[in-house]
Design a protein around this motif. Structure first.
Motif, PDB file in Angstrom:
ATOM      1  N   THR A 172      43.807  37.512  35.194  1.00  0.00           N
ATOM      2  CA  THR A 172      42.842  38.577  34.929  1.00  0.00           C
ATOM      3  C   THR A 172      41.760  38.158  33.954  1.00  0.00           C
ATOM      4  N   LEU A 173      40.507  38.391  34.355  1.00  0.00           N
ATOM      5  CA  LEU A 173      39.363  38.259  33.459  1.00  0.00           C
ATOM      6  C   LEU A 173      38.701  39.624  33.362  1.00  0.00           C
ATOM      7  N   SER A 174      38.938  40.306  32.254  1.00  0.00           N
ATOM      8  CA  SER A 174      38.390  41.644  32.040  1.00  0.00           C
ATOM      9  C   SER A 174      37.050  41.498  31.330  1.00  0.00           C
ATOM     10  N   MET A 175      35.975  41.544  32.092  1.00  0.00           N
ATOM     11  CA  MET A 175      34.648  41.410  31.487  1.00  0.00           C
ATOM     12  C   MET A 175      33.606  42.027  32.408  1.00  0.00           C
ATOM     13  N   GLY A 176      32.584  42.570  31.783  1.00  0.00           N
ATOM     14  CA  GLY A 176      31.521  43.236  32.521  1.00  0.00           C
ATOM     15  C   GLY A 176      31.617  44.741  32.410  1.00  0.00           C
ATOM     16  N   MET A 177      30.476  45.366  32.112  1.00  0.00           N
ATOM     17  CA  MET A 177      30.389  46.817  31.998  1.00  0.00           C
ATOM     18  C   MET A 177      29.218  47.306  32.850  1.00  0.00           C
ATOM     19  N   THR A 178      28.808  48.545  32.650  1.00  0.00           N
ATOM     20  CA  THR A 178      27.777  49.129  33.503  1.00  0.00           C
ATOM     21  C   THR A 178      26.531  48.253  33.578  1.00  0.00           C
ATOM     22  N   ASP A 179      26.076  47.743  32.437  1.00  0.00           N
ATOM     23  CA  ASP A 179      24.794  47.041  32.400  1.00  0.00           C
ATOM     24  C   ASP A 179      24.861  45.581  32.849  1.00  0.00           C
ATOM     25  N   ASP A 180      26.058  44.985  32.859  1.00  0.00           N
ATOM     26  CA  ASP A 180      26.120  43.548  33.142  1.00  0.00           C
ATOM     27  C   ASP A 180      27.217  43.174  34.133  1.00  0.00           C
ATOM     28  N   LEU A 181      27.696  44.143  34.906  1.00  0.00           N
ATOM     29  CA  LEU A 181      28.812  43.828  35.801  1.00  0.00           C
ATOM     30  C   LEU A 181      28.433  42.825  36.889  1.00  0.00           C
ATOM     31  N   ASP A 182      27.183  42.825  37.324  1.00  0.00           N
ATOM     32  CA  ASP A 182      26.767  41.876  38.362  1.00  0.00           C
ATOM     33  C   ASP A 182      26.924  40.433  37.878  1.00  0.00           C
ATOM     34  N   ALA A 183      26.469  40.161  36.652  1.00  0.00           N
ATOM     35  CA  ALA A 183      26.587  38.819  36.092  1.00  0.00           C
ATOM     36  C   ALA A 183      28.047  38.476  35.826  1.00  0.00           C
ATOM     37  N   ALA A 184      28.832  39.453  35.394  1.00  0.00           N
ATOM     38  CA  ALA A 184      30.246  39.213  35.118  1.00  0.00           C
ATOM     39  C   ALA A 184      30.995  38.831  36.385  1.00  0.00           C
ATOM     40  N   ILE A 185      30.719  39.528  37.469  1.00  0.00           N
ATOM     41  CA  ILE A 185      31.370  39.213  38.743  1.00  0.00           C
ATOM     42  C   ILE A 185      30.959  37.830  39.228  1.00  0.00           C
ATOM     43  N   ALA A 186      29.689  37.485  39.058  1.00  0.00           N
ATOM     44  CA  ALA A 186      29.232  36.147  39.451  1.00  0.00           C
ATOM     45  C   ALA A 186      29.957  35.061  38.658  1.00  0.00           C
ATOM     46  N   ALA A 187      30.322  35.385  37.400  1.00  0.00           N
ATOM     47  CA  ALA A 187      31.005  34.409  36.547  1.00  0.00           C
ATOM     48  C   ALA A 187      32.511  34.391  36.756  1.00  0.00           C
ATOM     49  N   GLY A 188      33.033  35.324  37.553  1.00  0.00           N
ATOM     50  CA  GLY A 188      34.452  35.292  37.870  1.00  0.00           C
ATOM     51  C   GLY A 188      35.275  36.455  37.388  1.00  0.00           C
ATOM     52  N   SER A 189      34.650  37.520  36.884  1.00  0.00           N
ATOM     53  CA  SER A 189      35.407  38.673  36.417  1.00  0.00           C
ATOM     54  C   SER A 189      36.302  39.229  37.528  1.00  0.00           C
ATOM     55  N   THR A 190      37.521  39.620  37.149  1.00  0.00           N
ATOM     56  CA  THR A 190      38.415  40.273  38.095  1.00  0.00           C
ATOM     57  C   THR A 190      38.622  41.749  37.757  1.00  0.00           C
ATOM     58  N   MET A 191      38.025  42.208  36.656  1.00  0.00           N
ATOM     59  CA  MET A 191      38.142  43.607  36.263  1.00  0.00           C
ATOM     60  C   MET A 191      36.895  44.006  35.480  1.00  0.00           C
ATOM     61  N   VAL A 192      36.146  44.969  35.990  1.00  0.00           N
ATOM     62  CA  VAL A 192      34.952  45.438  35.300  1.00  0.00           C
ATOM     63  C   VAL A 192      35.217  46.832  34.743  1.00  0.00           C
ATOM     64  N   ARG A 193      34.706  47.083  33.551  1.00  0.00           N
ATOM     65  CA  ARG A 193      34.972  48.314  32.820  1.00  0.00           C
ATOM     66  C   ARG A 193      33.706  49.171  32.817  1.00  0.00           C
ATOM     67  N   VAL A 194      33.705  50.233  33.605  1.00  0.00           N
ATOM     68  CA  VAL A 194      32.488  51.030  33.796  1.00  0.00           C
ATOM     69  C   VAL A 194      32.733  52.465  33.356  1.00  0.00           C
ATOM     70  N   GLY A 195      31.954  52.924  32.389  1.00  0.00           N
ATOM     71  CA  GLY A 195      32.044  54.296  31.932  1.00  0.00           C
ATOM     72  C   GLY A 195      30.805  55.089  32.265  1.00  0.00           C
ATOM     73  N   THR A 196      29.668  54.670  31.712  1.00  0.00           N
ATOM     74  CA  THR A 196      28.408  55.397  31.900  1.00  0.00           C
ATOM     75  C   THR A 196      28.056  55.521  33.373  1.00  0.00           C
ATOM     76  N   GLY A 197      28.266  54.463  34.139  1.00  0.00           N
ATOM     77  CA  GLY A 197      27.906  54.485  35.549  1.00  0.00           C
ATOM     78  C   GLY A 197      28.691  55.497  36.357  1.00  0.00           C
ATOM     79  N   ILE A 198      29.866  55.889  35.858  1.00  0.00           N
ATOM     80  CA  ILE A 198      30.711  56.847  36.573  1.00  0.00           C
ATOM     81  C   ILE A 198      30.631  58.238  35.970  1.00  0.00           C
ATOM     82  N   PHE A 199      30.738  58.316  34.630  1.00  0.00           N
ATOM     83  CA  PHE A 199      30.838  59.617  33.973  1.00  0.00           C
ATOM     84  C   PHE A 199      29.543  60.088  33.329  1.00  0.00           C
ATOM     85  N   GLY A 200      28.547  59.194  33.216  1.00  0.00           N
ATOM     86  CA  GLY A 200      27.303  59.566  32.554  1.00  0.00           C
ATOM     87  C   GLY A 200      27.325  59.183  31.086  1.00  0.00           C
TER      88      GLY A 200
END
Length: 243
Positions: free
Chosen positions: A203-231
């Motif tokens: 598991t690589l837990s990295m990337g949030m609402t603003d940078d999840l695209d770059a995190a996934i490109a770097a190999g993230s297996t878990m992105v943590r998104v709050g604002t994008g879902i709940f506001g």
């Protein structure tokens, strides 16, 4: 009005697109909905839309939310503690959460293992690393991560799953990608080390609402998104204050 279910679908689509650009299977990235400061009604709406993994920073708020959701008849959910925790509050994590993302010292890991109830499966944990040396960020230095992993991996009531990072905000895809790649390199080093107890190190837990695209490109297996879902959250917070 855009609902939580609508926003969740939009984020899922964004994750899928980022995986496609990176040549990855969308199923290889878990979406963690960061529900801190939002009430049980918001969590239940997301759960009914198919979301099952939720991240929380504030322990007492989270435990009360879990109890409220059980009373509301919510489905079984997976709970992740994603905030730094003081060593005298580890029992709440050990007793109520499925995952702990922010282990950065052996003392905390030992307490989590000692306090994990015997009837529960091992607590899934990630070591938090401070990839950019940010003064206001928790996390072990990258060069110290392997030694900490070696000690955490053998604790009986924990399962060391990987690494977590929250780098300082960076502008632009390339800058974000470079930061996340540092965490990926540490992850690869530990996984290739052959240490005992690393069978589940995936598991690589990295990337949030603003940078999840770059995190996934770097190999993230878990992105943590709050604002994008709940506001946007109604109250300001010091996101790295231990709880």
């Amino acid at each position: 009005m855009t609902t939580i279910a609508d926003k969740l679908q939009q984020v899922q689509h964004r994750v899928a697109q980022a995986c496609e650009r990176a040549g990855r299977d969308p199923a290889s990235v878990l979406l963690l909905a960061v529900s801190k400061t939002f009430g049980p009604d918001a969590v239940l709406e997301a759960a009914r839309a198919g979301q099952h993994a939720f991240g929380e920073n504030y322990l007492q708020e989270a435990v009360e939310k879990m109890a409220a959701l059980r009373q509301m008849g919510a489905p079984t959910l997976q709970w992740h503690c994603i905030g730094p925790v003081q060593s005298n509050k580890t029992r709440l994590v050990a007793e109520h959460f499925d995952w702990m993302h922010t282990v950065d010292r052996l003392k905390v890991a030992q307490r989590l293992s000692d306090q994990r109830p015997a009837h529960l499966p091992p607590l899934q944990v990630c070591i938090q690393i401070n990839v950019d040396g940010g003064a206001n960020k928790s996390g072990v230095a990258p060069q110290e991560a392997l030694a900490l992993a070696q000690s955490v991996a053998v604790l009986p009531q924990l399962c060391l799953r990987g690494l977590m990072s929250i780098p300082e905000p960076a502008t632009g895809f390339d800058a974000q990608y470079a930061l996340h790649l540092r965490a990926r390199e540490v992850f690869d080093t530990i996984r290739a080390s052959g240490l005992p107890g690393l069978a589940g190190f995936d598991t690589l837990s990295m990337g949030m609402t603003d940078d999840l695209d770059a995190a996934i490109a770097a190999g993230s297996t878990m992105v943590r998104v709050g604002t994008g879902i709940f506001g946007r959250r109604a109250r300001p917070e010091a996101s790295d204050t231990p709880i």
